[in-house]
Design a protein around this motif. Sequence first.
Motif, short mmCIF file in Angstrom:
data_model
loop_
_atom_site.label_atom_id
_atom_site.label_comp_id
_atom_site.label_asym_id
_atom_site.label_seq_id
_atom_site.Cartn_x
_atom_site.Cartn_y
_atom_site.Cartn_z
N ASN A 217 6.43 0.16 -3.51
CA ASN A 217 5.92 1.50 -3.78
C ASN A 217 4.72 1.81 -2.90
O ASN A 217 3.89 0.94 -2.64
N LEU A 218 4.63 3.06 -2.47
CA LEU A 218 3.51 3.44 -1.61
C LEU A 218 2.19 3.44 -2.37
O LEU A 218 1.12 3.56 -1.77
N THR A 219 2.24 3.31 -3.68
CA THR A 219 1.02 3.16 -4.47
C THR A 219 0.53 1.71 -4.45
O THR A 219 -0.58 1.43 -4.91
N TYR A 246 11.87 1.24 0.41
CA TYR A 246 12.23 1.54 -0.97
C TYR A 246 10.97 1.50 -1.84
O TYR A 246 10.18 0.57 -1.74
N GLY A 247 10.81 2.49 -2.70
CA GLY A 247 9.66 2.53 -3.59
C GLY A 247 9.18 3.95 -3.78
O GLY A 247 9.49 4.86 -2.99
N HIS A 248 8.42 4.15 -4.83
CA HIS A 248 7.95 5.49 -5.17
C HIS A 248 7.00 6.03 -4.10
O HIS A 248 6.07 5.36 -3.68
N ASP A 249 7.28 7.25 -3.67
CA ASP A 249 6.44 7.95 -2.70
C ASP A 249 5.89 9.21 -3.36
O ASP A 249 6.59 10.23 -3.45
N PRO A 250 4.65 9.17 -3.87
CA PRO A 250 4.09 10.35 -4.56
C PRO A 250 3.99 11.58 -3.68
O PRO A 250 3.91 12.70 -4.19
N SER A 251 4.02 11.38 -2.35
CA SER A 251 3.87 12.53 -1.44
C SER A 251 5.19 13.27 -1.22
O SER A 251 5.21 14.27 -0.49
N GLN A 252 6.28 12.79 -1.82
CA GLN A 252 7.59 13.44 -1.68
C GLN A 252 7.97 13.58 -0.20
O GLN A 252 8.29 14.65 0.29
N GLY A 253 7.92 12.43 0.47
CA GLY A 253 8.31 12.42 1.88
C GLY A 253 7.31 13.04 2.81
O GLY A 253 7.65 13.45 3.93
N LEU A 265 0.35 6.79 6.52
CA LEU A 265 1.66 6.18 6.78
C LEU A 265 2.62 7.21 7.38
O LEU A 265 3.32 6.92 8.36
N HIS A 266 2.65 8.40 6.82
CA HIS A 266 3.53 9.44 7.36
C HIS A 266 3.07 9.86 8.75
O HIS A 266 3.90 10.12 9.64
N ALA A 267 1.77 9.92 8.97
CA ALA A 267 1.26 10.25 10.30
C ALA A 267 1.62 9.16 11.30
O ALA A 267 1.96 9.45 12.46
N GLN A 268 1.57 7.90 10.87
CA GLN A 268 1.93 6.79 11.74
C GLN A 268 3.40 6.88 12.16
O GLN A 268 3.74 6.66 13.34
N ILE A 269 4.27 7.22 11.23
CA ILE A 269 5.70 7.35 11.54
C ILE A 269 5.91 8.44 12.58
O ILE A 269 6.67 8.26 13.55
N ARG A 277 14.49 7.80 12.41
CA ARG A 277 15.09 6.45 12.26
C ARG A 277 14.61 5.73 11.00
O ARG A 277 15.21 4.75 10.60
N LEU A 278 13.52 6.18 10.41
CA LEU A 278 12.96 5.52 9.24
C LEU A 278 12.90 6.52 8.09
O LEU A 278 12.37 7.62 8.24
N ARG A 279 13.45 6.11 6.95
CA ARG A 279 13.40 7.02 5.81
C ARG A 279 12.89 6.31 4.56
O ARG A 279 13.03 5.09 4.42
N PHE A 280 12.30 7.09 3.69
CA PHE A 280 11.84 6.59 2.41
C PHE A 280 12.99 6.78 1.41
O PHE A 280 13.41 7.90 1.14
N ALA A 281 13.48 5.67 0.90
CA ALA A 281 14.67 5.70 0.04
C ALA A 281 14.33 5.95 -1.42
O ALA A 281 15.23 6.04 -2.26
#
Length: 414
Positions: A217-219, A246-253, A265-269, A277-281
């Motif tokens: 989880n991103l938490t 895989y894991g909870h992403d409070p930012s909703q992607g 993390l999203h800025a890094q991607i 190529r990378l997705r939050f499942a």
Amino acid sequence: MRRPRKVLHILNSAGGGAALSTLSLIDYLTTQGIASAAVCHDAGTPQERQALEDAVRGDVLYTRLYWWNRKIRMPAWKRPLVEARQIVATGWSLGSAARVAEAAERWHADLIHTNTILIPEGGRAARTLGLPHVWHLRELLGPGHPFRLTREGAAFGRYMAHHCSKLVANSQTSAELIRDWLPSNLLAIVPNGIDLARFQARPEPTDGRIVVGMVGNLTSRSKKHALFIEAASLVDRGLPIEWRIYGHDPSQGGAAHGDPYIDELHAQIARLGLGDRLRFAGFNSDPARIMSEIDVLVHPADNESFGRVAVEAMAASLPVVGMRGGGVAEIVADGKTGLLAEPDNARDLAQKIEQLAHDPVRRRQFGIAGRQRAEANYSVAACAAGIVRVYEQAMSQPLGRVAPTGPADSHRLN
């Protein structure tokens, strides 16, 4: 040797790896004629709480418990505020320990098992009632590690000797950090067990695509998501890899901003060009389903005492890429069931992932060997039987009954 008839389990959450291990243990204890009840810190999703309630047939109390650890990542200015809230909610652990003791008496428990080193109520309640107490170390504790207590070394050993009948470590890694602090007969090592029957081998992909995933989880800041993302950016982009977290992403992607860690993390991607190529499942409560969707598990954290997700991947006949640190380095047999990279070395991690992505035969061989290793070392039956042996030893070593004490004798380690 005498076994307990009913065990009161103390948990710091209804969710997470420790809770899953406890639920598996409770199921096994039922087959051995040992009943269970639980006191749980007021945390966990409705689904996680329901699973706990089902396991103990409704004998569960949710209440605030006192967390006595100082996490290194917590800013110093914030600690007094956290402490003040805990004092109000738990009465400096005295009120919460009294509630644990009341629950133990109400449900006729004859042994208390605290499933984390981070909360003291189980030991205090056991001393009040003259019951045996098993204390479970599931954390990496001490200098340079994620969890710290003010009393470490000999002071920690004295406290444990007075407040538990047996101290169980979930790995050699966690045990070695405290072994010299303790009386020689207090410590036992029993790894966590999982229900291996739930996991099946994933068929070889027919479209050539390789799914490489991590679970966290991103938490959970300690999972090192950024290291996984950086390693993904360094792997040959000509390989047909889909990256997943895989894991909870409070930012909703990434749509909802506000958490600096998740925003970065999203800025890094985006910065590394991995957006397509990378997705939050997302969060999935069924680890068997997660493992059925990936081909290689990557566990970038080197600061965990065990690493349950690595065992789950091995149970599903998946190769694991982990780090040479923490409990995962103990679980993964390097070069046999997976590959180990140097901690915090994204390039080395990328090279290990790339090796497996290029070699389907090796992935399959590692997966077969991983399943065999999981069956030999991490089944619920084998590990729970180890806990029952600890219970039998603890039953002959109940703690001395003492009168409840005031704050001056609260033995705070925070």
